[in-house]
Design a protein around this motif. Sequence first.
Motif, mmCIF file in Angstrom:
data_model
loop_
_atom_site.group_PDB
_atom_site.id
_atom_site.type_symbol
_atom_site.label_atom_id
_atom_site.label_comp_id
_atom_site.label_asym_id
_atom_site.label_seq_id
_atom_site.Cartn_x
_atom_site.Cartn_y
_atom_site.Cartn_z
ATOM 1 N N SER A 1 -76.109 15.916 -29.231
ATOM 2 C CA SER A 1 -74.865 15.590 -28.542
ATOM 3 C C SER A 1 -75.080 15.692 -27.031
ATOM 4 C CB SER A 1 -73.742 16.525 -29.008
ATOM 5 O OG SER A 1 -72.511 16.136 -28.441
ATOM 6 N N ASN A 2 -74.213 16.412 -26.347
ATOM 7 C CA ASN A 2 -74.341 16.547 -24.894
ATOM 8 C C ASN A 2 -74.481 18.017 -24.478
ATOM 9 O OD1 ASN A 2 -74.096 13.728 -24.296
ATOM 10 N ND2 ASN A 2 -71.951 13.914 -24.858
ATOM 11 N N TYR A 3 -75.097 18.794 -25.331
ATOM 12 C CA TYR A 3 -75.357 20.197 -25.012
ATOM 13 C C TYR A 3 -76.598 20.309 -24.122
ATOM 14 C CZ TYR A 3 -71.994 21.194 -28.676
ATOM 15 O OH TYR A 3 -70.838 21.253 -29.425
ATOM 16 N N PRO A 4 -76.688 21.383 -23.331
ATOM 17 C CA PRO A 4 -75.786 22.536 -23.257
ATOM 18 C C PRO A 4 -74.594 22.276 -22.344
ATOM 19 C CG PRO A 4 -77.620 22.874 -21.764
ATOM 20 C CD PRO A 4 -77.904 21.585 -22.483
ATOM 21 N N ILE A 5 -73.522 23.041 -22.580
ATOM 22 C CA ILE A 5 -72.343 22.973 -21.721
ATOM 23 C C ILE A 5 -72.645 23.648 -20.384
ATOM 24 C CG2 ILE A 5 -69.900 23.578 -21.495
ATOM 25 C CD1 ILE A 5 -70.424 21.625 -23.747
ATOM 26 N N MET A 6 -73.289 24.804 -20.451
ATOM 27 C CA MET A 6 -73.660 25.556 -19.251
ATOM 28 C C MET A 6 -75.130 25.289 -18.939
ATOM 29 S SD MET A 6 -70.746 27.148 -18.854
ATOM 30 C CE MET A 6 -70.861 28.589 -17.798
ATOM 31 N N ASN A 7 -75.450 25.106 -17.661
ATOM 32 C CA ASN A 7 -76.855 24.849 -17.335
ATOM 33 C C ASN A 7 -77.691 26.115 -17.403
ATOM 34 O OD1 ASN A 7 -76.815 26.209 -14.754
ATOM 35 N ND2 ASN A 7 -75.905 24.400 -13.835
ATOM 36 N N LEU A 8 -78.992 25.978 -17.273
ATOM 37 C CA LEU A 8 -79.914 27.099 -17.463
ATOM 38 C C LEU A 8 -79.576 28.279 -16.560
ATOM 39 C CD1 LEU A 8 -82.481 28.389 -18.629
ATOM 40 C CD2 LEU A 8 -83.805 27.126 -16.916
ATOM 41 N N HIS A 9 -79.317 28.030 -15.292
ATOM 42 C CA HIS A 9 -79.044 29.119 -14.355
ATOM 43 C C HIS A 9 -77.767 29.869 -14.735
ATOM 44 C CE1 HIS A 9 -82.230 27.616 -11.784
ATOM 45 N NE2 HIS A 9 -81.701 26.423 -11.866
ATOM 46 N N GLU A 10 -76.766 29.147 -15.183
ATOM 47 C CA GLU A 10 -75.512 29.773 -15.595
ATOM 48 C C GLU A 10 -75.730 30.609 -16.859
ATOM 49 O OE1 GLU A 10 -72.115 26.672 -14.154
ATOM 50 O OE2 GLU A 10 -73.390 26.000 -15.789
ATOM 51 N N ARG A 11 -76.530 30.090 -17.774
ATOM 52 C CA ARG A 11 -76.799 30.824 -19.000
ATOM 53 C C ARG A 11 -77.613 32.099 -18.729
ATOM 54 N NH1 ARG A 11 -80.038 27.893 -22.151
ATOM 55 N NH2 ARG A 11 -80.326 26.036 -20.838
ATOM 56 N N VAL A 12 -78.496 32.029 -17.738
ATOM 57 C CA VAL A 12 -79.282 33.208 -17.356
ATOM 58 C C VAL A 12 -78.361 34.340 -16.912
ATOM 59 C CG1 VAL A 12 -80.838 34.131 -15.588
ATOM 60 C CG2 VAL A 12 -81.430 32.026 -16.781
ATOM 61 N N LEU A 13 -77.402 34.027 -16.034
ATOM 62 C CA LEU A 13 -76.501 35.060 -15.530
ATOM 63 C C LEU A 13 -75.606 35.617 -16.638
ATOM 64 C CD1 LEU A 13 -75.385 33.674 -12.040
ATOM 65 C CD2 LEU A 13 -77.225 35.261 -12.586
ATOM 66 N N SER A 14 -75.146 34.761 -17.535
ATOM 67 C CA SER A 14 -74.297 35.221 -18.633
ATOM 68 C C SER A 14 -75.041 36.216 -19.516
ATOM 69 C CB SER A 14 -73.824 34.028 -19.469
ATOM 70 O OG SER A 14 -72.982 33.181 -18.719
ATOM 71 N N VAL A 15 -76.288 35.926 -19.814
ATOM 72 C CA VAL A 15 -77.080 36.820 -20.672
ATOM 73 C C VAL A 15 -77.465 38.098 -19.925
ATOM 74 C CG1 VAL A 15 -79.249 37.056 -21.956
ATOM 75 C CG2 VAL A 15 -77.924 34.948 -22.128
ATOM 76 N N LEU A 16 -77.802 37.987 -18.641
ATOM 77 C CA LEU A 16 -78.154 39.164 -17.850
ATOM 78 C C LEU A 16 -77.005 40.158 -17.749
ATOM 79 C CD1 LEU A 16 -80.258 37.846 -14.823
ATOM 80 C CD2 LEU A 16 -80.995 39.497 -16.549
ATOM 81 N N ALA A 17 -75.778 39.655 -17.810
ATOM 82 C CA ALA A 17 -74.608 40.534 -17.698
ATOM 83 C C ALA A 17 -74.365 41.343 -18.964
ATOM 84 C CB ALA A 17 -73.369 39.708 -17.369
ATOM 85 N N CYS A 18 -75.031 40.980 -20.057
ATOM 86 C CA CYS A 18 -74.834 41.669 -21.339
ATOM 87 C C CYS A 18 -75.535 43.028 -21.331
ATOM 88 C CB CYS A 18 -75.368 40.806 -22.479
ATOM 89 S SG CYS A 18 -75.259 41.605 -24.095
ATOM 90 N N ALA B 1 -80.513 29.164 -26.856
ATOM 91 C CA ALA B 1 -79.752 28.503 -25.795
ATOM 92 C C ALA B 1 -78.753 29.458 -25.158
ATOM 93 C CB ALA B 1 -79.011 27.290 -26.369
ATOM 94 N N PHE B 2 -78.065 30.236 -26.003
ATOM 95 C CA PHE B 2 -77.008 31.153 -25.556
ATOM 96 C C PHE B 2 -76.027 30.420 -24.640
ATOM 97 C CE2 PHE B 2 -80.519 33.837 -26.842
ATOM 98 C CZ PHE B 2 -79.873 34.776 -27.630
ATOM 99 N N ASP B 3 -75.608 29.256 -25.118
ATOM 100 C CA ASP B 3 -74.686 28.406 -24.375
ATOM 101 C C ASP B 3 -73.252 28.870 -24.621
ATOM 102 O OD1 ASP B 3 -73.870 26.307 -22.795
ATOM 103 O OD2 ASP B 3 -73.981 24.804 -24.393
ATOM 104 N N LEU B 4 -72.400 28.851 -23.586
ATOM 105 C CA LEU B 4 -71.027 29.351 -23.672
ATOM 106 C C LEU B 4 -71.038 30.748 -24.294
ATOM 107 C CD1 LEU B 4 -68.961 26.257 -24.914
ATOM 108 C CD2 LEU B 4 -69.046 27.210 -22.615
ATOM 109 N N PHE B 5 -71.719 31.656 -23.693
ATOM 110 C CA PHE B 5 -71.950 33.008 -24.233
ATOM 111 C C PHE B 5 -70.679 33.548 -24.886
ATOM 112 C CE2 PHE B 5 -72.846 37.571 -24.013
ATOM 113 C CZ PHE B 5 -74.138 37.580 -24.525
ATOM 114 N N HIS B 6 -70.779 33.888 -26.178
ATOM 115 C CA HIS B 6 -69.600 34.242 -26.958
ATOM 116 C C HIS B 6 -69.847 35.451 -27.850
ATOM 117 C CE1 HIS B 6 -71.641 32.316 -30.340
ATOM 118 N NE2 HIS B 6 -71.746 31.198 -29.645
ATOM 119 N N VAL B 7 -68.837 35.809 -28.648
ATOM 120 C CA VAL B 7 -68.906 37.028 -29.471
ATOM 121 C C VAL B 7 -70.007 36.949 -30.524
ATOM 122 C CG1 VAL B 7 -66.547 37.836 -29.131
ATOM 123 C CG2 VAL B 7 -66.993 36.101 -30.860
ATOM 124 N N GLY B 8 -70.327 35.746 -30.992
ATOM 125 C CA GLY B 8 -71.433 35.617 -31.942
ATOM 126 C C GLY B 8 -72.755 36.003 -31.300
#
Length: 383
Positions: free
Chosen positions: A261-278, A223-230
């Motif tokens: 629950s109500n995951y993900p917090i960030m939608n797919l497109h947002e998660r794509v950009l967060s991971v691409l920036a890594c 999922a890589f939701d709320l991209f974080h240090v983990g």
Amino acid sequence: MNKKQVRVWCDGCYDMVHFGHANSLRQAKALGDYLIVGIHTDEEITKHKGPPVFTQEERYKMVRGIKWVDEVVEGAPYITTLETLDKYQCDFCVHGDDITTTADGVDTYHLVKGAGRYKEVQRTAGVSTTDVVGRMLLMTRQHFRRGAQEYEVGREPSSALGLDATARSPWTKCSQFLPTTQKIIQFSEGKEPKVYFLPLTPPRPASLLRLKPGDKIVYVAGAFDLFHVGHLDFLQQAAAQGDFLIVGLHTDPVVNRYKGSNYPIMNLHERVLSVLACKYVSEVVIGAPYTVTEELMKHFHVDLVCHGQTPIMADEDGSDPYSVPKKLEAFLSLDSHNPMTTEKIVDRIIRHKLEFEERNRKKEAKELKVLEALSKVKIIGNS
């Protein structure tokens, strides 16, 4: 004659590092050759804005993981001075077109602006740390759209979001991210392996034609939701297992099925950009299948599939989603030794709900004062 290197300075809190921060840094790097990012301490942020969600050590690590960043300066002063720019031999400072003030309402960039050593880039519309915190306080199935829709049609906003959905400031109100293919292309640039065109059967996807002979391709998915240090530590470990790291991102309904629950917090497109920036990531598969199939591995010429220490839920038919790479002896379980999870971040927010709502209220009040002052200046200037 060698061209002089243009050194660029950015600074900020970089709390809850998201693709909006990354996009600002991407634009800043495009204005020069070497990007230095100064990050404020927890003490400074608490004094001027309220308590940060992430600790300073977590924020330092997250910014170092963004692929456009060349250097990080820890404990940067909250007000950007000419002395700071000169100390790090930076030609100018770059910031977004939103407002940043001290606890006393002073523009934190007034000194560099006055000296003509300030440049502005466009803030990424549709996301902010305030907005993301608001989503976690709201936690509905439509949390990344609901606030903006309520604001637009004038309905009574959800009180759980605090002031985010009703805010009058353009930088504090809850907003909705509008994805474009251009944004994905922009985030994909800047980290390409050297180009080698290889005679392959079957042919590899275009992105994989840039590999060197013998390069090892690693695949991870999640999922890589709320991209974080983990996530960052895990991807660094995964990238170290080979030469080219592909990250498969599951769709929102799939993530909701296995995270609940109500995951993900960030939608797919947002998660794509967060991971691409890594900086550890070479390629992203948007909407990757939950089960890693033999067809997927052949298509991307995957040599190794990795997974972290989080529990693996069975697919809808009860099967192990990693049975194929395990059978091929191409599966590796990695331990990043970082206990951070998306759920722990949400827990931090919920436990400190009142503090963060108060932080949002104060931020809104400061922004409105600055907007009012700017309006008066414009009126005087036009009279």
